[in-house]
Design a protein around this motif. Structure first.
Motif, PDB file in Angstrom:
ATOM      1  N   UNK A 172       2.072   6.230   7.491  1.00  0.00           N
ATOM      2  CA  UNK A 172       1.328   5.364   8.418  1.00  0.00           C
ATOM      3  C   UNK A 172       0.041   4.853   7.788  1.00  0.00           C
ATOM      4  N   UNK A 173      -0.753   5.706   7.190  1.00  0.00           N
ATOM      5  CA  UNK A 173      -2.057   5.295   6.677  1.00  0.00           C
ATOM      6  C   UNK A 173      -1.961   4.365   5.464  1.00  0.00           C
ATOM      7  N   UNK A 174      -1.070   4.591   4.489  1.00  0.00           N
ATOM      8  CA  UNK A 174      -0.908   3.570   3.436  1.00  0.00           C
ATOM      9  C   UNK A 174      -0.405   2.245   3.972  1.00  0.00           C
ATOM     10  N   UNK A 175       0.455   2.276   4.992  1.00  0.00           N
ATOM     11  CA  UNK A 175       0.942   1.026   5.585  1.00  0.00           C
ATOM     12  C   UNK A 175      -0.185   0.261   6.256  1.00  0.00           C
ATOM     13  N   UNK A 176      -1.064   0.980   6.940  1.00  0.00           N
ATOM     14  CA  UNK A 176      -2.216   0.328   7.579  1.00  0.00           C
ATOM     15  C   UNK A 176      -3.123  -0.302   6.532  1.00  0.00           C
ATOM     16  N   UNK A 177      -3.362   0.404   5.439  1.00  0.00           N
ATOM     17  CA  UNK A 177      -4.203  -0.136   4.369  1.00  0.00           C
ATOM     18  C   UNK A 177      -3.597  -1.398   3.776  1.00  0.00           C
ATOM     19  N   UNK A 178      -2.295  -1.390   3.543  1.00  0.00           N
ATOM     20  CA  UNK A 178      -1.618  -2.569   2.998  1.00  0.00           C
ATOM     21  C   UNK A 178      -1.704  -3.737   3.976  1.00  0.00           C
ATOM     22  N   UNK A 179      -1.514  -3.477   5.248  1.00  0.00           N
ATOM     23  CA  UNK A 179      -1.618  -4.548   6.258  1.00  0.00           C
ATOM     24  C   UNK A 179      -3.019  -5.126   6.317  1.00  0.00           C
ATOM     25  N   UNK A 180      -4.040  -4.285   6.210  1.00  0.00           N
ATOM     26  CA  UNK A 180      -5.420  -4.769   6.259  1.00  0.00           C
ATOM     27  C   UNK A 180      -5.734  -5.663   5.067  1.00  0.00           C
ATOM     28  N   UNK A 181      -5.270  -5.285   3.887  1.00  0.00           N
ATOM     29  CA  UNK A 181      -5.531  -6.092   2.690  1.00  0.00           C
ATOM     30  C   UNK A 181      -4.864  -7.461   2.808  1.00  0.00           C
TER      31      UNK A 181
END
Length: 328
Positions: free
Chosen positions: A299-308
């Motif tokens: 979940x947290x790496x996916x959120x980071x990728x979406x934010x970028x």
């Protein structure tokens, strides 16, 4: 009758007075501050939010060695007793693992910071490589035309006829099969950059070619040819500056696409290795444990990728509107 000394003094005074009346050339900072682009940025809240978010992500990513609790690339720093720890707000959470750990004891926050740095570097380098190749070939095709234009554009048509991800997978597979085992992990990032840039240069080349064909027929280019200005000077000094507006927008939007492409290749297992995880590699690892209760690994790496990607696309949308003369 005036003396020669008086005439010289009056002339010097007049010259000094004229010099004080000449307009002072504004500095580069002053021109930027008073430009329409900066005014558009200041009056666009979503662009400001996206720029701040992207700057924060990039700053934390490149300062990862100083702020991350752990070096996820150092296998000696991984402790199996610290594996599968949930986030800190959970009852079983532990410090300093704020976002928990994976099955190998790797701190998720540290892996995200280091992985974001790899994703940003690969995305930026692939866009820069594709932009350099596309600008060069597009200028040559649009300026010279003829058989040179036909050859370059037919190669571009062949690349466009194939799926983007298929070309990238083919390049990475060929490189992986050709290189010795000792060099596969070392050259994983350069191979990814090359694989993403190969199918990406066509868009820049077609855009620059269309603008170059229009500019090459104008009078100032014809005048430069008459006085025997070298072709490369005409292309770089006269044609290229008039082609940069659409290229800037395309490069900004393709930056987010390049980061997504790297994440996709790493998720499919042909990108960065597990001991040098990017965001795509972290998502691939977390996907294996999604239904076992270890949700924080993916979940947290996916959120980071979406934010970028979201911040890059928001900046690209603003830049496209700000540089469009019809919307001013």
């Amino acid at each position: 009758m005036a003396e020669p000394e008086d005439i010289m003094q009056n002339t010097a005074t007049a010259t000094a007075t004229d010099a004080t009346l000449l307009p002072v050339k504004p500095s580069r900072y002053a021109r930027l501050r008073d430009s329409d682009l900066w005014f558009s940025f200041r009056s666009h809240p979503s662009a400001i939010f996206a720029a701040v978010l992207l700057a924060f992500v990039a700053l934390t990513a490149f300062l990862a060695p100083f702020i991350a609790p752990q070096n996820p690339y150092d296998l000696s720093a991984l402790v199996l007793w610290n594996s599968e720890i949930p986030p800190i707000w959970n009852t079983d959470g532990q410090m300093p693992f704020v976002l928990g750990t994976d099955t190998q004891g790797r701190d998720i926050l540290s892996a995200i910071l280091y992985g974001s740095r790899i994703s940003l570097i690969i995305g930026f380098a692939s866009v820069l490589l594709a932009l350099s190749v596309g600008l060069t070939l597009g200028l040559i095709a649009g300026y010279f035309g003829g058989w040179i234009d036909n050859v370059i554009m037919r190669v571009g048509d062949v690349l466009l006829s194939m799926p983007f991800i298929l070309i990238a997978i083919l390049i990475t597979a060929i490189a992986s099969a050709s290189l010795p085992t000792s060099l596969k992990d070392v050259l994983a990032a350069p191979i990814l950059i090359f694989a993403i840039a190969v199918p990406s240069w066509v868009q820049y080349a077609r855009t620059v070619r269309a603008s170059a064909m229009v500019e090459a027929k104008k009078e100032y280019v014809q005048a430069a040819k008459l006085i025997r200005v070298k072709s490369w000077r005409i292309m770089l000094n006269h044609i290229l500056p008039n082609c940069m507006t659409p290229i800037m927008v395309a490069a900004t939007l393709n930056f987010g696409l390049a980061i997504l492409s790297e994440a996709t290749l790493s998720f499919l297992g042909v990108g960065m290795p597990p001991d040098q995880p990017s965001l795509g590699t972290l998502i691939r690892i977390g996907n294996q444990y999604l239904f076992s209760g270890l949700w924080w690994i993916i979940v947290f790496p996916s959120i980071q990728l979406c934010l970028i990607v979201l911040s890059v696309n928001m900046i690209g949308d603003w830049l496209r509107d700000a540089l469009n003369p019809k919307l001013r």
